[in-house]
Write a protein that holds these residues in place. Structure first.
Motif, PDB file in Angstrom:
ATOM      1  N   VAL A 134      25.734  20.016  43.725  1.00 21.75           N
ATOM      2  CA  VAL A 134      24.342  20.260  44.117  1.00 21.75           C
ATOM      3  C   VAL A 134      23.868  20.940  42.893  1.00 21.75           C
ATOM      4  CG1 VAL A 134      25.040  20.727  46.617  1.00 21.75           C
ATOM      5  CG2 VAL A 134      25.401  22.475  45.129  1.00 21.75           C
ATOM      6  N   THR A 135      22.223  20.796  42.988  1.00 20.01           N
ATOM      7  CA  THR A 135      21.577  21.366  41.842  1.00 20.01           C
ATOM      8  C   THR A 135      20.369  21.838  42.264  1.00 20.01           C
ATOM      9  OG1 THR A 135      22.232  19.573  40.663  1.00 20.01           O
ATOM     10  CG2 THR A 135      20.574  20.446  39.797  1.00 20.01           C
ATOM     11  N   VAL A 176      23.656  31.026  40.600  1.00 20.23           N
ATOM     12  CA  VAL A 176      24.859  31.139  41.280  1.00 20.23           C
ATOM     13  C   VAL A 176      24.995  30.531  42.618  1.00 20.23           C
ATOM     14  CG1 VAL A 176      26.949  32.516  42.114  1.00 20.23           C
ATOM     15  CG2 VAL A 176      25.613  33.371  40.199  1.00 20.23           C
ATOM     16  N   TYR A 177      25.904  29.532  42.759  1.00 25.19           N
ATOM     17  CA  TYR A 177      26.253  28.905  44.109  1.00 25.19           C
ATOM     18  C   TYR A 177      27.284  29.415  44.963  1.00 25.19           C
ATOM     19  CZ  TYR A 177      23.347  25.277  41.381  1.00 25.19           C
ATOM     20  OH  TYR A 177      22.462  24.862  40.528  1.00 25.19           O
ATOM     21  N   THR A 178      26.889  29.542  46.241  1.00 22.94           N
ATOM     22  CA  THR A 178      28.003  29.984  47.161  1.00 22.94           C
ATOM     23  C   THR A 178      27.654  29.353  48.580  1.00 22.94           C
ATOM     24  OG1 THR A 178      26.220  31.900  48.071  1.00 22.94           O
ATOM     25  CG2 THR A 178      27.970  32.360  46.389  1.00 22.94           C
ATOM     26  N   ILE A 179      28.769  29.004  49.231  1.00 23.77           N
ATOM     27  CA  ILE A 179      28.928  28.598  50.472  1.00 23.77           C
ATOM     28  C   ILE A 179      29.011  29.726  51.517  1.00 23.77           C
ATOM     29  CG2 ILE A 179      30.336  27.106  52.104  1.00 23.77           C
ATOM     30  CD1 ILE A 179      31.850  25.877  50.100  1.00 23.77           C
ATOM     31  N   ILE A 180      27.812  29.484  52.386  1.00 22.85           N
ATOM     32  CA  ILE A 180      27.533  30.841  53.298  1.00 22.85           C
ATOM     33  C   ILE A 180      27.945  30.119  54.829  1.00 22.85           C
ATOM     34  CG2 ILE A 180      25.871  31.695  51.768  1.00 22.85           C
ATOM     35  CD1 ILE A 180      23.905  30.230  53.680  1.00 22.85           C
ATOM     36  N   ASN A 181      28.283  30.855  55.695  1.00 21.34           N
ATOM     37  CA  ASN A 181      28.681  31.083  56.899  1.00 21.34           C
ATOM     38  C   ASN A 181      29.196  30.001  57.311  1.00 21.34           C
ATOM     39  OD1 ASN A 181      26.950  33.156  57.169  1.00 21.34           O
ATOM     40  ND2 ASN A 181      25.191  32.188  57.181  1.00 21.34           N
ATOM     41  N   PHE A 184      36.999  23.045  50.790  1.00 15.84           N
ATOM     42  CA  PHE A 184      36.235  22.833  49.738  1.00 15.84           C
ATOM     43  C   PHE A 184      36.037  24.085  48.890  1.00 15.84           C
ATOM     44  CE2 PHE A 184      34.842  18.687  51.035  1.00 15.84           C
ATOM     45  CZ  PHE A 184      34.874  18.827  52.585  1.00 15.84           C
ATOM     46  N   TYR A 185      36.041  23.652  47.257  1.00 18.72           N
ATOM     47  CA  TYR A 185      35.738  24.859  46.708  1.00 18.72           C
ATOM     48  C   TYR A 185      34.389  24.358  45.724  1.00 18.72           C
ATOM     49  CZ  TYR A 185      35.903  27.120  42.351  1.00 18.72           C
ATOM     50  OH  TYR A 185      35.717  27.888  41.216  1.00 18.72           O
ATOM     51  N   LEU A 186      33.390  25.514  45.809  1.00 21.80           N
ATOM     52  CA  LEU A 186      32.426  25.503  45.163  1.00 21.80           C
ATOM     53  C   LEU A 186      32.256  26.069  43.823  1.00 21.80           C
ATOM     54  CD1 LEU A 186      29.351  24.231  45.079  1.00 21.80           C
ATOM     55  CD2 LEU A 186      28.693  26.467  46.418  1.00 21.80           C
ATOM     56  N   ASP A 187      32.171  25.471  42.627  1.00 23.77           N
ATOM     57  CA  ASP A 187      31.925  25.933  41.431  1.00 23.77           C
ATOM     58  C   ASP A 187      30.678  26.963  41.357  1.00 23.77           C
ATOM     59  OD1 ASP A 187      31.524  26.640  38.829  1.00 23.77           O
ATOM     60  OD2 ASP A 187      33.075  25.051  38.157  1.00 23.77           O
ATOM     61  N   PRO A 188      30.574  28.115  41.201  1.00 22.94           N
ATOM     62  CA  PRO A 188      29.372  28.865  41.272  1.00 22.94           C
ATOM     63  C   PRO A 188      28.453  28.779  40.105  1.00 22.94           C
ATOM     64  CG  PRO A 188      31.211  30.305  40.768  1.00 22.94           C
ATOM     65  CD  PRO A 188      31.925  29.272  40.990  1.00 22.94           C
ATOM     66  N   LYS A 189      28.965  28.128  38.935  1.00 26.47           N
ATOM     67  CA  LYS A 189      28.186  27.849  38.120  1.00 26.47           C
ATOM     68  C   LYS A 189      27.593  26.599  38.071  1.00 26.47           C
ATOM     69  CE  LYS A 189      30.549  31.213  34.945  1.00 26.47           C
ATOM     70  NZ  LYS A 189      31.249  31.358  33.520  1.00 26.47           N
ATOM     71  N   THR A 190      28.477  25.571  37.985  1.00 27.35           N
ATOM     72  CA  THR A 190      27.869  24.099  38.120  1.00 27.35           C
ATOM     73  C   THR A 190      27.360  23.652  39.276  1.00 27.35           C
ATOM     74  OG1 THR A 190      30.150  23.235  38.309  1.00 27.35           O
ATOM     75  CG2 THR A 190      29.667  23.803  36.234  1.00 27.35           C
ATOM     76  N   GLY A 191      27.797  24.061  40.550  1.00 28.71           N
ATOM     77  CA  GLY A 191      27.411  23.248  41.584  1.00 28.71           C
ATOM     78  C   GLY A 191      28.426  22.321  41.966  1.00 28.71           C
ATOM     79  N   HIS A 192      29.368  22.062  41.370  1.00 28.68           N
ATOM     80  CA  HIS A 192      30.270  21.043  41.676  1.00 28.68           C
ATOM     81  C   HIS A 192      31.312  21.379  42.750  1.00 28.68           C
ATOM     82  CE1 HIS A 192      29.123  18.998  38.228  1.00 28.68           C
ATOM     83  NE2 HIS A 192      30.050  19.745  37.285  1.00 28.68           N
ATOM     84  N   THR A 221      21.466  31.419  44.238  1.00 34.95           N
ATOM     85  CA  THR A 221      20.858  32.808  44.265  1.00 34.95           C
ATOM     86  C   THR A 221      20.643  33.121  42.624  1.00 34.95           C
ATOM     87  OG1 THR A 221      21.941  33.501  46.084  1.00 34.95           O
ATOM     88  CG2 THR A 221      21.116  35.185  44.618  1.00 34.95           C
ATOM     89  N   ASP A 222      19.543  33.523  42.317  1.00 32.00           N
ATOM     90  CA  ASP A 222      19.478  33.944  40.691  1.00 32.00           C
ATOM     91  C   ASP A 222      20.046  35.292  40.630  1.00 32.00           C
ATOM     92  OD1 ASP A 222      15.907  34.457  40.966  1.00 32.00           O
ATOM     93  OD2 ASP A 222      17.418  35.896  41.439  1.00 32.00           O
ATOM     94  N   ARG A 223      20.135  35.790  39.266  1.00 31.58           N
ATOM     95  CA  ARG A 223      20.888  36.984  38.760  1.00 31.58           C
ATOM     96  C   ARG A 223      19.697  38.026  38.383  1.00 31.58           C
ATOM     97  NH1 ARG A 223      26.250  36.719  37.572  1.00 31.58           N
ATOM     98  NH2 ARG A 223      27.181  34.429  37.482  1.00 31.58           N
ATOM     99  N   GLY A 224      18.390  37.716  38.699  1.00 29.39           N
ATOM    100  CA  GLY A 224      17.291  38.716  38.426  1.00 29.39           C
ATOM    101  C   GLY A 224      17.480  40.061  39.438  1.00 29.39           C
ATOM    102  N   PHE A 225      16.400  40.943  39.356  1.00 27.65           N
ATOM    103  CA  PHE A 225      16.302  42.034  40.170  1.00 27.65           C
ATOM    104  C   PHE A 225      14.966  41.877  40.600  1.00 27.65           C
ATOM    105  CE2 PHE A 225      15.439  46.467  41.116  1.00 27.65           C
ATOM    106  CZ  PHE A 225      16.449  46.733  41.936  1.00 27.65           C
TER     107      PHE A 225
END
Length: 1994
Positions: free
Chosen positions: A1727-1728, A1742-1747, A1755-1763, A1784-1788
């Motif tokens: 995913v991109t 940062v990519y995450t699987i939710i809920n 499945f394992y989702l690479d948080p950096k690459t989206g693989h 999710t971006d890392r900004g504030f």
């Protein structure tokens, strides 16, 4: 000199030649030089520096000893020791037999060698075996113990002796360095005995001589040790030792002294030099004996006769004397002379003669002697200058020692041929009389045709050479050249003619000088025709005269720079440079900077604009000078008047009217008035505006430059008119100043209400600090002019200042001011109580005023206790160092009332040297006490506190400082010292008789502490040292090796002062080096000769030795002393001791001579010993001289050739022929009549350059007798009387009279002497006499005395001294005369008469004479001259003429001086520096009227922040005399007003000079007075009061609230983002109520934001995207209009929103289908998402699987690459997974986006291929392992399961059981060996470079390990790298190989060396059993280019 040349080799030397100079005493083994590289052979050539040079050569091999580098901790040393056997000889007995099968050990031998490494390892070898025993013995060696065994390996026969020669050799790597000494060879004697001893029958037979008579004939020079004869014998006994033969010899002296026999061989050899004996035959007897027991001897002896033939006759020369005369052009190889020689001996080698040239001087350079006696030219004769060469020739036979004869060949070379010739016969030149002395103006030149050869002269001191073609010049001494020679000199080398003395000294003022110049070459030839010289002198006769001065002229102020103002004209009739005039401007003032004069034309031009000047009159003093020296000159004046200001200012309007409102602010522009001035340039066109008349102008201000009228005072503060009418005027700034017409100015004002006013403020009261609380301080009152009740009602309050608001209170209605808090709580001494009164109007009007409350706090005065202080210091006390501290006490409890301040007083001398710290009371040193001599100083200290008012102490303190001074220098006691020692002293020996003792009469340390040190001289400091009071020998070895006999050791004594006082002395040390006298051995000699023994033949040689170690103490000479008769007839060679016949003794009748021979060494003092030589004479009556003693004669060197001076006579007569046969070159100068014996002069004795006084002539008489020709010789000693005549001066006294101003180098007098010896060259000199000769110099060759020091610095009038002339001959003779020089001096100076001088003068006095002065000079020699010397402007208006009259040059009306002081000088023109001085004072009356004011008084109201330097008001005044008026601020009330206001003294403008906020005064009244600039200046009769009222700033700004905002980072620039606000209680109409904002920080806030100063709006000024900061914080200041402004500070915070964009999926819905066999870990889908934010982390996703727990499980989702990867296997059936992914971006704050993922899994029957599980080959496995520590378990059996799983789908597996049994295995401990490298060290060269990317393989290293298994496996690693090279190298190893490659992986630089320590470790399972080895790898980095500089590696 040693030259080293490199022979061809495989290496290149860094240089092709090495050179080093060695002292002849260089010790053996000393290092000479070092050469690079190695392994090459050198050819060493040693060359001496004699003439001609001689050399020898040899070859040296240079080797690199690599073995040293293999041993890391061993020092490389040369192979310096040879092997040495422990015994020189071995004997061993062995039985006969065959030992070829059973080898027989015979003996053990051993040797030692003290070298290390291979140099000390020994190998033994059999070199030879006697009796054909080569194959019968061998050596078995143990080299490590340096021992060997000799073993018999063959058959041995009885009764034989085998001598085995064994060599021990070391094993130096280079063969030719292996060493072998005398004890490196061993002889082993093996004696073979019969097996059956009973068969030996005994010694039956004696030896038998085989040759009974032996005769040999040998020469006397046979070498020592040479076998001269052999005796042989035999013995019939069959066995050893009965048949072993030995020999012995019997003889008497001298045979026993000269011969010996070898006992084993019978060889007779020579053991002593036969030349020390005279016997012709030697006889001896030889006997043979055997070695049996008992020993038997031969029945007969052998007779041996040795005949010796000897060298009896000397070689001889025939055909002499030898002389030749050749031209200098003779080419090399030309035959010059044949020398004939021979020898009368009959036997060779004594009749073999060789000749060689042994001297003298340069003869060997330019000529050579061929072996057959021919002298030929050897070198170009033109390269030398000598005209005669003496070649001393030696003839010697081949005897030992050889007999010799010498002769001298004289070769004369013709050189100087040509005379000098002048290029011109006459020379003419014209010069000025001012020509510089010594500066050439003409050159005469002559040439000489000779080649550049040299003549050789000998003087008494030095030998010198001069070229024949080098010409010298001199002025002729003839009468016609006398005057020219007096004033001119010619350079004898260059021919340059220059002045000897100035022509100005010629009283006759001669114009034409003529003289003659001669040219002489260095060989003495003069030019045939001399050159005549004529010099014409141009003289300076006349002084210049002005033709148009004095004069006056006018000039406009706008005249351009460079414009001609005036042209000065003068004339001078002198010719040339003396008529060339130079103009200049002189004098005081600014005239010389404004005007310039052309030095040549006299044109005066303007060089500086007159616009910037203020002067209207310039007086220029013009001087004109001619080109003489000294210059003649004239001086006069030119007066220039400047016209500047022409036009009057004019207003553009005739009147001005303006209308304003009363509430307009201060500074508001009311209007502008304008006037113009038609002048072209400032300051004349600069217009100033001002109010005139009596109308007050304090409410308005007119800008004096622009004419703008502004409000000066608030128009609403008090009742004012509604209309103001003024008169204004304009004036320019020119001089004189011009004024415009007055015009009216009207200002209409609209008004409202009145303010209340204080009636009794400001005021000042004083109260005590302990005043009661609530007590009344003061009561104020006020009034209000308003008529309305509310505006009349008033109330009071206190609004300031500082602490006054808290300490005082005021009754609002009554105005009573009271104390609200006790004053003891605050330390202030004055309070400014600012009281405000306000009415109740709207707006409220108020007034403020100030009550100064002074508080008396200082109640007690300080007091000293104690009052007396004493201190003692050294005169060397450091500056600033503390000496004494005084202290005081004060009963006051608070500062500054109890803080003391100390001051220093006392006598003036003490105050120069001491200072006092006013705060601490510490007295310290201010000036170096060594500048004074006082020993005591008294200081008085006073004290005062710092209270207000300050109280002075009740007493004073006295400080007495005693100073100890260093008054006495140290001294040595009983000095100087001396001592005598011998060269045999040892180290640390004390010098006898020397005890160094010192004293110092000072009484205190360190001045009385004396240290003694050695400071010289020469080498004494290295040989002797001072230890305590004794001097001892420091280095006895160097002292013994030195040759000096005396030393001077200089001692320095220093005390401890600064500067130190010192004393010096010396120790004279005498070293006796010559201790042992020569020793004769023997001490008596005997010889017998015939009466006709040939003259020159050797009779006997004496010998002595001297055991002193050094020359010249061990060098000695032989001489014959004692009997004069013996000295007459015998000659001893002083070097060899060879005694020969000096004069024939035939006919003397003497039959015995007793000679005393003395050997005297050359030491100091010389020592000697004697020996006696007895010579017996066999008489034979033959031809003889009638006089047996040598003849003597004396002649004059001037005697002519052929003059006879002595006759020698021989008997019997007649028919006797006489001849001269020697010595040396005597036959060159004398001859003898062969018939009469008359000796006469042959050659002019004056041509003998050596100037000898003695000649020794050897005379021979010959006569033919019936029995043959006989000859006899005698000596003639000729004494030559040389230099008979002394030089004589032509006068016994010379006198000269000169002026004291005589110039340096000028000729004073010339002396002259003659010498009857025509060949003598005379040299003149002055005999130094203190006080008489210092100023004078004498030319050595001419006798001219010149001045070398000026006479003006002394008063001496007469100088008398002695001069000497010497003739430089031998003996040198002298003449003397006296010189008297009288000096005329200026003894009395001129004086002015009837002084002082002075007179009154009117300011309008007409130019001309005004006063007369008079001077006189008692010893006047020139003209009495008057001149003006100053002062100030007086020389511009006055001058003095030649009669002493003072002349007024121009009108005084334009000047200002009241009096003029004219400085005059009078002097004798011959002595212009000796002057008399006087002043003439002329008084001028100038100023009648005083200035007065235009207005009698002035007033103005201003704010407390009124700007500095801005005009408040204008005070004006005028002067009827038109003088410039000066405005003076005379006083102020209060008095500090003068500190706050400045009155411009020129314009009368009053300005603020100090901020008014620094004073609380409300009103100042200033008193102004006027003063003009007349002379004398006058002041106004009254003062004008100026009253100034001040308005105050009472309140400061206040910020309300905080200021924070957040903005987007993309906010545009110039956008307002935040506004800050502040308030101020001061009225808005006042500048104190108007606020300004500014930013003062922080960080980058000021870079990104600015603020509107008026509104407080903060704006963006720079793009916020250029930084990533999230927050900016700035500090804002709000300031009111005060000066200084009151302010407040607030903080503004601006948050930057930088994370603006959320991540966005594209697409936001993903679907994919996979098989159920999809492998775990493989990618399923990616995913991109993207984020448009600019920088991280805002755009980092940062990519995450939710809920979805299910999705997270599978499945394992690479948080950096989206693989997305498959994490778990599916169940094998179709499944659909749907889950959400968040980006999710890392900004504030963080922003995010979601995407939906669909993953469908399909079943795949065909994919199920993994049907079988893995299968183990055995169900259980067993293995044995070695014992060891296995996790600290003691189990002997370990069992575990192993599972095998395949990677199929689904995965299948199988299990197996592993049993491990642990048994003890003693044999398993096998790691017995350490790894071993194949080489002990590795070397590799690498080129410089960076290998960090290319990794360079340097070298492969290998190791082996003899263990098995892991114990034998090797792992390499790097332990360390030197030179910080850890990161530059690495290892690469094949794990299956025992090799490793060293890799360079970094940058390396040329000439670096890295030592890499590589470790090899085996891989034993147990760490404690592992073994290691290391090896060094040396990596040398060489230059990349072969042309680069070579590296030197250590």
């Amino acid at each position: 000199m040693i030259n080293v040349q490199c022979t061809p080799a495989t290496f290149e030397f860094s240089q092709t030649m090495y050179a080093v100079q060695l002292p002849e005493m260089t010790p053996v083994g000393s290092r000479i030089l070092q050469v690079f590289p190695a392994n090459a052979s050198l050819e060493v050539i040693a060359t001496d520096e004699a003439n001609p040079t001689r050399s020898g050569r040899t070859t040296v091999f240079v080797i690199v000893e690599d073995f040293c580098c293999l041993s890391i901790n061993r020092t490389c040393e040369p192979n310096s020791h040879a092997p040495i056997f422990s015994a020189p000889l071995y004997f061993v007995n062995v039985m006969e037999g065959d030992y070829s099968t059973n080898n027989q050990l015979l003996i053990e031998i051993s040797a030692v060698d003290n070298d290390f490494g291979p140099d000390g390892d020994l190998v033994f070898e059999i070199q030879s075996v006697s009796n054909n025993g080569d194959g019968k013995f061998k050596i078995q060696q143990n080299s490590s113990e340096k021992k060997a065994f000799i073993i018999c390996i063959g058959k041995l026969s009885r009764n034989l002796t085998y001598v085995i020669m064994i060599r021990a050799s070391d094993q130096a790597i280079h063969v030719f360095r292996r060493r072998m000494g005398k004890r490196s060879i061993l002889y082993v004697h093996v004696i073979v005995w019969a097996l059956i001893l009973e068969r030996i029958t005994g010694n039956s037979f004696p030896p038998e001589i085989l040759n009974g008579n032996v005769n040999e004939r040998i020469p006397e020079n046979t070498k020592f040790g040479v076998t001269v004869a052999t005796v042989t014998a035999s013995d019939r006994d069959p066995q050893f030792p009965d048949n072993e033969i030995r020999f012995r010899m019997f003889a008497v002296k001298p045979t026993l002294d000269f011969f010996a026999i070898e006992t084993e061989t019978g060889n007779i050899f020579l053991k002593r030099d036969l030349t020390t004996d005279t016997s012709d035959t030697y006889q001896m007897y030889v006997q043979a004996y055997d070695m049996g027991s008992p020993s038997k001897t031969s029945a007969t002896n052998a007779t041996v006769t040795i005949d010796v033939y000897r060298n009896l006759r000397n070689p001889f020369f025939s055909g002499g004397p030898f002389a030749a005369n050749i031209p200098e052009t003779s080419v090399i190889g030309t035959s010059v002379l044949q020398i004939n020689f021979g020898d009368s001996d009959t036997d060779a080698p004594f009749n073999t003669v060789t000749v060689s040239a042994i001297g003298d001087d340069k003869a060997l350079t330019y000529f050579r002697l061929e072996s057959y006696g021919q002298i030929v030219v050897n070198s170009d004769l033109k390269a030398d200058s000598d005209f005669q060469y003496l070649m001393r020739i030696l003839a010697q036979d081949d005897g030992s020692p050889p007999r010799t004869a010498t002769t001298v060949a004289t070769i004369t070379v013709q050189r100087n041929i040509n005379s000098p010739v002048f290029e011109r016969q006459s020379y003419n030149e014209t010069i000025l009389e001012t020509r510089q002395l010594g500066l050439s103006f003409l050159q005469v030149k002559a040439t000489d045709g000779d080649t550049r050869l040299f003549a050789y002269f000998i003087s008494t001191d030095i030998d010198f050479q001069v070229p024949y073609n080098e010409v010298r010049y001199l002025i002729s001494s003839d009468a016609g050249s006398a005057l020219g020679a007096q004033y001119f000199i010619v350079d004898d080398v260059t021919g340059d003619i220059s002045l000897r003395q100035s022509p100005k000294l010629d009283n006759a003022k001669t114009v034409d000088y003529t003289f003659t110049v001669n040219a002489v070459d260095r060989g003495g030839r003069s030019a045939t025709i001399p050159a005549s010289v004529r010099v014409t002198v141009i003289r300076n006769t006349n002084a210049p005269v002005f033709t148009n001065l004095p004069n006056a002229n006018q000039i406009n102020h706008n005249t351009s720079i460079g414009t001609q103002v005036f042209q000065v004209s003068a004339r001078d009739p002198d010719p040339g440079v003396f008529g060339q005039l130079t103009y200049s401007l002189t004098g005081d003032g600014e005239s010389t900077s404004v005007f310039d004069i052309n030095r040549t034309s006299g044109v005066i031009t303007l060089q500086q604009s007159l616009f910037s000047q203020t002067s209207t009159l310039y007086t220029l003093r013009v001087r004109v000078q001619d080109g003489g020296s000294p210059r003649k000159e004239a001086m006069n004046t030119l007066t220039l008047t400047v016209q500047r200001n022409f036009e009057t200012p004019r207003f553009v309007s005739n009147s001005y009217t303006f209308t304003i409102k009363e509430n307009e602010p201060i500074g508001f522009s009311v209007g502008q008035i304008v006037a113009t001035d038609a002048d072209s340039a400032p300051p004349n066109n600069l217009v100033e505006y001002y109010f005139v008349g009596s109308t007050p102008s304090q409410r308005f201000l007119i800008d004096s430059r622009t004419g703008v009228i502004t409000i000066r005072k608030d128009l609403t503060t008090e009742e004012t008119p509604s209309s103001y009418t003024f008169r204004v005027q304009a004036r320019d700034s020119g001089s004189p100043q011009r004024l415009s017409q007055e015009i009216p100015l009207t200002i209409n004002v609209q008004r409202n209400d009145y303010d209340p006013l204080f009636g009794n403020l400001p005021f000042s009261v004083t109260i005590p600090a302990n005043a009661n609380q609530f007590s009344t301080v003061y009561t104020v009152n006020s009034t209000d002019a308003d008529t309305v009740l509310d505006f009349q009602r008033r109330e009071y309050d206190i609004i300031g200042d500082d602490a006054a608001t808290s300490l005082f209170a005021v009754d609002a209605t009554a105005g009573r001011i009271t104390i609200s808090s006790l004053l003891t709580s605050d330390p202030a001494v004055q309070y400014r109580v600012r009281v405000r009164v306000r009415d109740f109007g709207t707006p409220r009007h108020s007034s403020t005023s100030l009550l100064l409350v002074n508080v008396t706090r200082n109640l007690n005065a300080p007091q000293f206790n104690p009052t007396q202080y004493f201190a003692t210091i050294l005169e060397t006390q450091p500056l600033g160092s503390n000496i004494q501290q005084v202290s005081s006490s004060d009963l006051d409890t608070t500062a500054p009332n109890n803080v003391p301040t100390y001051t220093l007083s006392g006598n003036a001398l003490a105050l120069q040297y001491f200072q006092l710290n006013p705060s601490t009371g510490v007295v310290s040193l201010y000036k170096d006490l060594r500048d004074d001599t006082a020993t005591s100083y008294t200081l008085t200290v006073t004290v005062a506190d710092n209270g207000s008012p300050s109280l002075t102490g009740t007493n004073t303190a006295t400080v007495t400082v005693q100073v100890n001074r260093n008054l006495q220098p140290p001294r040595f006691i009983n000095a100087p010292y001396s001592s005598t020692i011998t060269r045999l002293v040892t180290d640390n020996s004390l010098l006898p008789g020397v005890t160094v003792s010192t004293a110092d009469d000072d009484t205190v340390s360190p001045f009385r502490d004396v240290t003694v040190s050695v400071i010289g001289d020469d080498s004494a400091v290295s040989l002797f040292e001072l230890v305590g009071s004794s001097v001892r020998v420091r280095n006895a070895a160097n002292l013994a090796a030195d040759t000096a006999n005396t030393y001077k050791l200089r001692l320095l004594a220093e005390d401890g002062g600064s500067p130190r006082k010192t004393a010096t002395t010396t120790i004279d040390i005498t070293v006796r080096r010559n201790i042992v006298p020569p020793q004769f051995n023997p001490t008596a000699y005997n010889a017998t000769i015939l009466e006709n023994y040939p003259v020159g033949s050797e009779i006997v040689t004496v010998s002595a030795t001297d055991s002193d170690p050094q020359p010249p103490n061990n060098q000695f000479k032989y001489s014959i002393t004692g009997d004069t008769t013996a000295m007459t007839y015998f000659y001893i060679n002083p070097d060899s001791g060879r005694i020969s016949l000096k004069q024939s003794i035939k006919g003397t009748g003497v039959n015995q001579f007793r000679l005393q021979v003395t050997a005297t060494d050359e030491g100091t003092p010389s020592l000697s010993r004697q020996a006696i030589v007895t010579v017996d004479v066999t008489i034979d009556d033959t031809l003889r001289f009638t006089q047996l003693q040598p003849y003597t004669a004396s002649i004059d060197e001037n005697d002519p050739v052929d003059r006879g001076f002595i006759t020698v006579i021989a008997t019997p007569q007649p028919n006797i022929k006489y001849s001269i046969v020697g010595f040396s070159d005597s036959p060159d100068y004398f001859k003898i009549d062969e018939n009469t014996g008359v000796i006469s002069v042959k050659t002019d004795l004056r041509k003998d350059l050596s100037k000898r006084f003695k000649y020794l002539i050897q005379v021979r008489a010959e006569k033919q007798f019936p029995n043959g020709l006989q000859s006899v010789e005698n000596l003639v000693n000729v004494t030559v009387l040389r230099n008979i005549n002394a030089p004589v001066f032509n006068s016994t006294q010379y006198q000269a009279n000169i002026n004291e101003k005589y110039g340096l180098g000028q000729s004073v007098v010339q002396v002259f002497a003659t010498d009857l010896d025509t060949q003598d060259v005379l040299i003149y000199s002055i005999i130094d006499q203190a006080g008489e000769t210092e100023p004078f110099y004498m030319a050595p060759s001419t006798g001219i005395i010149t001045l070398k020091q000026l006479l003006t610095g002394t008063t001496k009038t007469r100088y008398a001294f002695t001069v000497r002339v010497r003739d430089q001959s031998k003996p040198e003779r002298f003449g003397q005369s006296t010189v008297v020089i009288n000096v005329r001096r200026n003894s009395q100076p001129p004086v002015f008469e009837r002084t002082p001088y002075g007179a009154p003068i009117n300011y309008n006095q007409a130019p001309g004479p005004v006063y007369t002065t008079s001077a006189r000079d008692p010893d006047l020699t020139g003209t009495l001259t008057y001149e003006v010397i100053g002062y100030f402007s007086a020389p511009g208006y006055f001058t003095v003429n030649s009669n002493g009259e003072v002349i007024l040059l121009s009108s005084l009306a334009s000047d200002t001086a009241l009096s003029y002081t004219l400085g005059l000088a009078a002097y004798d023109s011959d002595y212009p520096n000796d002057k008399a001085y006087a002043n003439v004072t002329l008084t001028v009356n100038r100023n009648p009227n005083a200035p007065d004011f235009t207005n009698p008084s002035y007033s103005i109201t201003v704010t407390e922040s009124y700007p500095l330097a801005v005009s408040l008001l204008q005070v004006s005044g005028q002067d009827a005399d038109q003088h410039v008026v000066e405005y003076i601020l005379e006083s102020s009330n209060p008095i500090d007003g003068t500190q706050f206001f400045y009155l411009n003294p020129s314009t009368g403008a009053l300005t603020v000079s100090r901020p008014l906020t620094e004073t609380g005064t409300q009103t100042f009244t200033l008193q102004v007075r006027l003063r003009d600039n007349g002379i004398p200046p006058r002041s106004s009769a009254t003062t004008a009061p100026v009253t100034i009222f001040i308005t105050r700033n009472n309140n400061g700004p206040i910020f309300a609230g905080t200021f924070t905002t957040s903005i987007n980072e993309t906010t545009p620039t110039s956008t307002a983002v935040l506004t800050v606000t502040a308030t101020d209680s001061d009225p808005n109409t006042s500048p104190y109520g108007q606020l300004k904002y500014r930013i003062i920080g922080d960080g980058d806030f000021t870079q990104f934001f600015n603020i509107d100063a008026t509104t407080g709006s903060i704006l963006v000024q720079r793009p916020l995207t250029s930084q990533d900061n999230a927050l900016y914080q700035g500090r804002i200041v709000a300031e009111d209009g005060g000066s200084p402004p009151r302010s407040a500070t607030a903080t503004a915070i601006i948050n930057i929103l930088r994370n603006i964009n959320s991540p966005v999926f594209n697409p936001n819905n993903y679907s994919i289908t996979i098989d159920e066999t999809h492998q775990v870990g493989q990618n399923v889908i990616t995913v991109t998402a993207s984020d448009a934010d600019r920088v991280a982390p805002n755009n980092q996703i940062v990519y995450t699987i939710i809920n979805s727990k299910t999705a997270e499980f599978y499945f394992y989702l690479d948080p950096k690459t989206g693989h997305i990867y498959l994490k778990q296997c599916t169940t094998g059936k179709e499944v659909l997974f749907v889950f959400n992914v968040t980006a999710t971006d890392r900004g504030f704050p963080a922003l995010s986006d979601n995407a939906i993922i669909n993953v469908e899994i399909k079943e795949c029957p065909k994919c199920k291929t993994n049907l079988h599980s893995p299968r183990f080959f055995a169900p259980i496995y067993f293995v044995n392992i070695r014992e060891g520590n296995y996790s600290k378990t003691n189990l002997n059996l370990i069992q575990f399961n192993v599972t095998a799983t395949d990677r199929g789908f689904p995965a299948l597996s199988d299990n197996a059981i592993i049993n491990v049994e642990i048994k003890e295995c003693p044999k398993c401990k096998t790691n017995l060996h350490s790894p071993r490298f194949f080489a002990p060290i590795y070397f590799v060269n690498i080129r410089e470079g960076n290998y960090s990317k290319t990794n360079l393989n340097l070298i492969q290293i290998s190791a082996t390990d003899d263990d098995d298994g892991n114990d034998g496996e090797i792992l390499f690693d790097i332990q360390s790298v030197s030179n910080n090279g850890d990161d530059k190298f690495k290892l690469e190893q094949d794990q299956f190989n025992t090799n490793a490659n060293v890799i360079c992986s970094g940058a390396v630089n040329r000439c670096e060396t890295y030592l890499i320590m590589v470790r090899a470790s085996d891989q034993s399972f147990q760490m404690e059993r592992r073994r290691h080895s290391t090896v060094p790898v040396e990596v040398r980095v060489v230059p990349f280019s072969t042309y680069a500089n070579k590296c030197t590696f250590t």
